[in-house]
Scaffold this motif. Sequence first.
Motif, PDB file in Angstrom:
ATOM      1  N   THR A  32       8.031 -10.384 -24.244  1.00  0.00           N
ATOM      2  CA  THR A  32       8.309 -11.608 -24.856  1.00  0.00           C
ATOM      3  C   THR A  32       9.533 -11.298 -26.063  1.00  0.00           C
ATOM      4  OG1 THR A  32       6.802 -11.375 -26.810  1.00  0.00           O
ATOM      5  CG2 THR A  32       5.863 -12.488 -24.740  1.00  0.00           C
ATOM      6  N   GLU A  33      10.019 -12.250 -26.622  1.00  0.00           N
ATOM      7  CA  GLU A  33      11.341 -12.191 -27.177  1.00  0.00           C
ATOM      8  C   GLU A  33      10.736 -11.625 -28.591  1.00  0.00           C
ATOM      9  OE1 GLU A  33      14.482 -12.629 -27.292  1.00  0.00           O
ATOM     10  OE2 GLU A  33      14.087 -12.911 -24.903  1.00  0.00           O
ATOM     11  N   GLY A  34       9.501 -11.821 -29.031  1.00  0.00           N
ATOM     12  CA  GLY A  34       9.036 -11.421 -30.323  1.00  0.00           C
ATOM     13  C   GLY A  34       8.558 -10.045 -30.389  1.00  0.00           C
ATOM     14  N   GLU A  35       8.075  -9.592 -28.918  1.00  0.00           N
ATOM     15  CA  GLU A  35       7.892  -7.955 -28.919  1.00  0.00           C
ATOM     16  C   GLU A  35       9.236  -7.297 -28.844  1.00  0.00           C
ATOM     17  OE1 GLU A  35       4.026  -8.199 -26.000  1.00  0.00           O
ATOM     18  OE2 GLU A  35       5.713  -8.753 -25.210  1.00  0.00           O
ATOM     19  N   LEU A  36      10.141  -7.800 -28.200  1.00  0.00           N
ATOM     20  CA  LEU A  36      11.425  -7.459 -28.194  1.00  0.00           C
ATOM     21  C   LEU A  36      12.135  -7.119 -29.559  1.00  0.00           C
ATOM     22  CD1 LEU A  36      12.932  -8.630 -24.776  1.00  0.00           C
ATOM     23  CD2 LEU A  36      12.097  -6.174 -25.210  1.00  0.00           C
ATOM     24  N   SER A  37      12.077  -8.070 -30.236  1.00  0.00           N
ATOM     25  CA  SER A  37      12.543  -8.175 -31.700  1.00  0.00           C
ATOM     26  C   SER A  37      12.152  -7.218 -32.560  1.00  0.00           C
ATOM     27  CB  SER A  37      12.250  -9.675 -32.186  1.00  0.00           C
ATOM     28  OG  SER A  37      12.655  -9.544 -33.785  1.00  0.00           O
ATOM     29  N   TYR A  38      10.719  -6.871 -32.598  1.00  0.00           N
ATOM     30  CA  TYR A  38       9.827  -6.151 -33.169  1.00  0.00           C
ATOM     31  C   TYR A  38      10.183  -4.424 -32.819  1.00  0.00           C
ATOM     32  CZ  TYR A  38       6.338  -2.957 -34.987  1.00  0.00           C
ATOM     33  OH  TYR A  38       5.621  -1.681 -35.694  1.00  0.00           O
ATOM     34  N   ALA A  55      -0.801  -1.656 -23.242  1.00  0.00           N
ATOM     35  CA  ALA A  55      -1.780  -2.978 -23.616  1.00  0.00           C
ATOM     36  C   ALA A  55      -2.053  -3.920 -22.639  1.00  0.00           C
ATOM     37  CB  ALA A  55      -1.588  -3.334 -24.753  1.00  0.00           C
ATOM     38  N   LYS A  56      -0.860  -4.394 -21.996  1.00  0.00           N
ATOM     39  CA  LYS A  56      -0.902  -5.317 -21.000  1.00  0.00           C
ATOM     40  C   LYS A  56      -1.758  -4.817 -19.640  1.00  0.00           C
ATOM     41  CE  LYS A  56       3.322  -7.771 -22.953  1.00  0.00           C
ATOM     42  NZ  LYS A  56       4.280  -8.399 -22.656  1.00  0.00           N
ATOM     43  N   VAL A  57      -1.283  -3.735 -19.387  1.00  0.00           N
ATOM     44  CA  VAL A  57      -1.909  -3.239 -17.990  1.00  0.00           C
ATOM     45  C   VAL A  57      -3.379  -3.161 -18.252  1.00  0.00           C
ATOM     46  CG1 VAL A  57      -1.893  -1.517 -16.274  1.00  0.00           C
ATOM     47  CG2 VAL A  57       0.176  -2.380 -17.118  1.00  0.00           C
ATOM     48  N   THR A  70       4.855 -11.736 -19.350  1.00  0.00           N
ATOM     49  CA  THR A  70       5.552 -12.398 -20.534  1.00  0.00           C
ATOM     50  C   THR A  70       4.612 -13.586 -21.120  1.00  0.00           C
ATOM     51  OG1 THR A  70       6.810 -13.731 -19.121  1.00  0.00           O
ATOM     52  CG2 THR A  70       7.832 -12.069 -20.021  1.00  0.00           C
ATOM     53  N   ASP A  71       3.468 -13.665 -20.331  1.00  0.00           N
ATOM     54  CA  ASP A  71       2.268 -14.707 -20.711  1.00  0.00           C
ATOM     55  C   ASP A  71       1.265 -13.981 -21.407  1.00  0.00           C
ATOM     56  OD1 ASP A  71       3.355 -16.706 -18.929  1.00  0.00           O
ATOM     57  OD2 ASP A  71       1.896 -16.338 -17.475  1.00  0.00           O
ATOM     58  N   VAL A  72       1.710 -12.456 -21.787  1.00  0.00           N
ATOM     59  CA  VAL A  72       0.590 -11.761 -22.606  1.00  0.00           C
ATOM     60  C   VAL A  72       1.576 -11.379 -23.728  1.00  0.00           C
ATOM     61  CG1 VAL A  72      -0.845  -9.777 -22.839  1.00  0.00           C
ATOM     62  CG2 VAL A  72      -0.885 -11.129 -20.787  1.00  0.00           C
ATOM     63  N   GLU A  73       0.996 -11.394 -24.777  1.00  0.00           N
ATOM     64  CA  GLU A  73       1.866 -11.015 -26.010  1.00  0.00           C
ATOM     65  C   GLU A  73       1.010 -10.022 -26.812  1.00  0.00           C
ATOM     66  OE1 GLU A  73       5.313 -12.485 -29.024  1.00  0.00           O
ATOM     67  OE2 GLU A  73       3.780 -13.812 -28.677  1.00  0.00           O
ATOM     68  N   VAL A  74       1.543  -8.830 -27.228  1.00  0.00           N
ATOM     69  CA  VAL A  74       0.998  -7.852 -28.250  1.00  0.00           C
ATOM     70  C   VAL A  74       1.532  -8.053 -29.469  1.00  0.00           C
ATOM     71  CG1 VAL A  74       0.167  -5.492 -28.685  1.00  0.00           C
ATOM     72  CG2 VAL A  74       0.516  -6.387 -26.290  1.00  0.00           C
ATOM     73  N   LEU A  75       0.765  -8.688 -30.454  1.00  0.00           N
ATOM     74  CA  LEU A  75       0.887  -8.988 -31.846  1.00  0.00           C
ATOM     75  C   LEU A  75       0.249  -7.872 -32.714  1.00  0.00           C
ATOM     76  CD1 LEU A  75       0.440 -12.787 -31.718  1.00  0.00           C
ATOM     77  CD2 LEU A  75       2.512 -11.526 -31.507  1.00  0.00           C
ATOM     78  N   ARG A  76       0.745  -8.053 -34.129  1.00  0.00           N
ATOM     79  CA  ARG A  76      -0.085  -7.252 -35.050  1.00  0.00           C
ATOM     80  C   ARG A  76      -0.465  -8.176 -36.238  1.00  0.00           C
ATOM     81  NH1 ARG A  76       3.686  -2.567 -37.096  1.00  0.00           N
ATOM     82  NH2 ARG A  76       2.245  -2.794 -38.565  1.00  0.00           N
ATOM     83  N   GLU A  77      -1.673  -7.640 -36.428  1.00  0.00           N
ATOM     84  CA  GLU A  77      -2.271  -8.448 -37.785  1.00  0.00           C
ATOM     85  C   GLU A  77      -1.643  -7.916 -38.892  1.00  0.00           C
ATOM     86  OE1 GLU A  77      -6.370  -7.631 -37.378  1.00  0.00           O
ATOM     87  OE2 GLU A  77      -6.904  -9.495 -36.097  1.00  0.00           O
ATOM     88  N   GLU A  78      -1.805  -8.507 -40.168  1.00  0.00           N
ATOM     89  CA  GLU A  78      -1.352  -7.996 -41.171  1.00  0.00           C
ATOM     90  C   GLU A  78      -1.806  -6.348 -41.544  1.00  0.00           C
ATOM     91  OE1 GLU A  78      -1.818 -10.462 -44.659  1.00  0.00           O
ATOM     92  OE2 GLU A  78      -1.258 -12.197 -43.950  1.00  0.00           O
ATOM     93  N   LYS A  85      -2.313 -11.957 -27.499  1.00  0.00           N
ATOM     94  CA  LYS A  85      -2.332 -13.340 -27.216  1.00  0.00           C
ATOM     95  C   LYS A  85      -2.166 -13.808 -25.769  1.00  0.00           C
ATOM     96  CE  LYS A  85       0.419 -16.954 -29.007  1.00  0.00           C
ATOM     97  NZ  LYS A  85       1.978 -17.316 -29.829  1.00  0.00           N
ATOM     98  N   VAL A  86      -3.003 -14.269 -25.535  1.00  0.00           N
ATOM     99  CA  VAL A  86      -2.838 -14.901 -24.064  1.00  0.00           C
ATOM    100  C   VAL A  86      -3.104 -16.439 -23.894  1.00  0.00           C
ATOM    101  CG1 VAL A  86      -3.573 -14.634 -21.581  1.00  0.00           C
ATOM    102  CG2 VAL A  86      -3.874 -12.771 -23.350  1.00  0.00           C
ATOM    103  N   PRO A  87      -1.742 -17.254 -24.033  1.00  0.00           N
ATOM    104  CA  PRO A  87      -1.851 -18.716 -24.137  1.00  0.00           C
ATOM    105  C   PRO A  87      -2.192 -19.386 -22.809  1.00  0.00           C
ATOM    106  CG  PRO A  87       0.372 -18.047 -24.884  1.00  0.00           C
ATOM    107  CD  PRO A  87      -0.249 -16.620 -24.411  1.00  0.00           C
ATOM    108  N   GLY A  88      -3.250 -20.435 -22.748  1.00  0.00           N
ATOM    109  CA  GLY A  88      -3.506 -20.954 -21.670  1.00  0.00           C
ATOM    110  C   GLY A  88      -4.771 -20.290 -21.050  1.00  0.00           C
ATOM    111  N   LEU A  89      -5.341 -19.382 -21.742  1.00  0.00           N
ATOM    112  CA  LEU A  89      -6.486 -18.859 -21.365  1.00  0.00           C
ATOM    113  C   LEU A  89      -7.976 -19.378 -21.685  1.00  0.00           C
ATOM    114  CD1 LEU A  89      -7.483 -16.531 -19.345  1.00  0.00           C
ATOM    115  CD2 LEU A  89      -7.652 -15.001 -21.205  1.00  0.00           C
ATOM    116  N   ASP A  90      -8.850 -19.595 -21.105  1.00  0.00           N
ATOM    117  CA  ASP A  90      -9.985 -20.109 -21.697  1.00  0.00           C
ATOM    118  C   ASP A  90     -10.269 -19.623 -23.046  1.00  0.00           C
ATOM    119  OD1 ASP A  90     -12.650 -20.925 -22.207  1.00  0.00           O
ATOM    120  OD2 ASP A  90     -13.055 -20.861 -20.048  1.00  0.00           O
ATOM    121  N   LYS A  91     -10.626 -20.369 -24.020  1.00  0.00           N
ATOM    122  CA  LYS A  91     -11.059 -19.537 -25.137  1.00  0.00           C
ATOM    123  C   LYS A  91     -12.277 -18.926 -25.563  1.00  0.00           C
ATOM    124  CE  LYS A  91      -7.567 -21.484 -27.544  1.00  0.00           C
ATOM    125  NZ  LYS A  91      -6.418 -20.400 -27.165  1.00  0.00           N
TER     126      LYS A  91
END
Length: 115
Positions: A32-38, A55-57, A70-78, A85-91
């Motif tokens: 994702t753009e966020g992952e590339l930016s970081y 992580a995605k695999v 790109t439907d899966v994003e690896v983010l970092r907590e504080e 983060k997997v938008p659209g996936l059942d909660k």
Amino acid sequence: MIHGIGIYMIDVARFKAAARRRGERFYKRLFTEGELSYCLKQRRPEVHLSARFAAKVSLFKAFGRAFAYTDVEVLREESGAPVLKVPGLDKTYRFNISISHTDELSIAETVVERL
């Protein structure tokens, strides 16, 4: 209840070589753009990018199916802990992920729980 467990390890030099061969299109297809930016701001971006790829695999393996990268994003907590983060996936799913890397290898393990 545990739905699945996945683990994946990748050679950083091999990942870097694939990115060099395929160019910018390679990154746009996987991140994702966020992952590339970081990651591209880091001293050795290939280490951070390969860790996110692992992580995605590992998530795909834990789920037993693939998503678009790109439907899966690896983010970092504080705290710096990785979060998937997997938008659209059942909660009803919760992800527990661990990522580690050296200069040579990146590895990730994901446990998917069904709530």
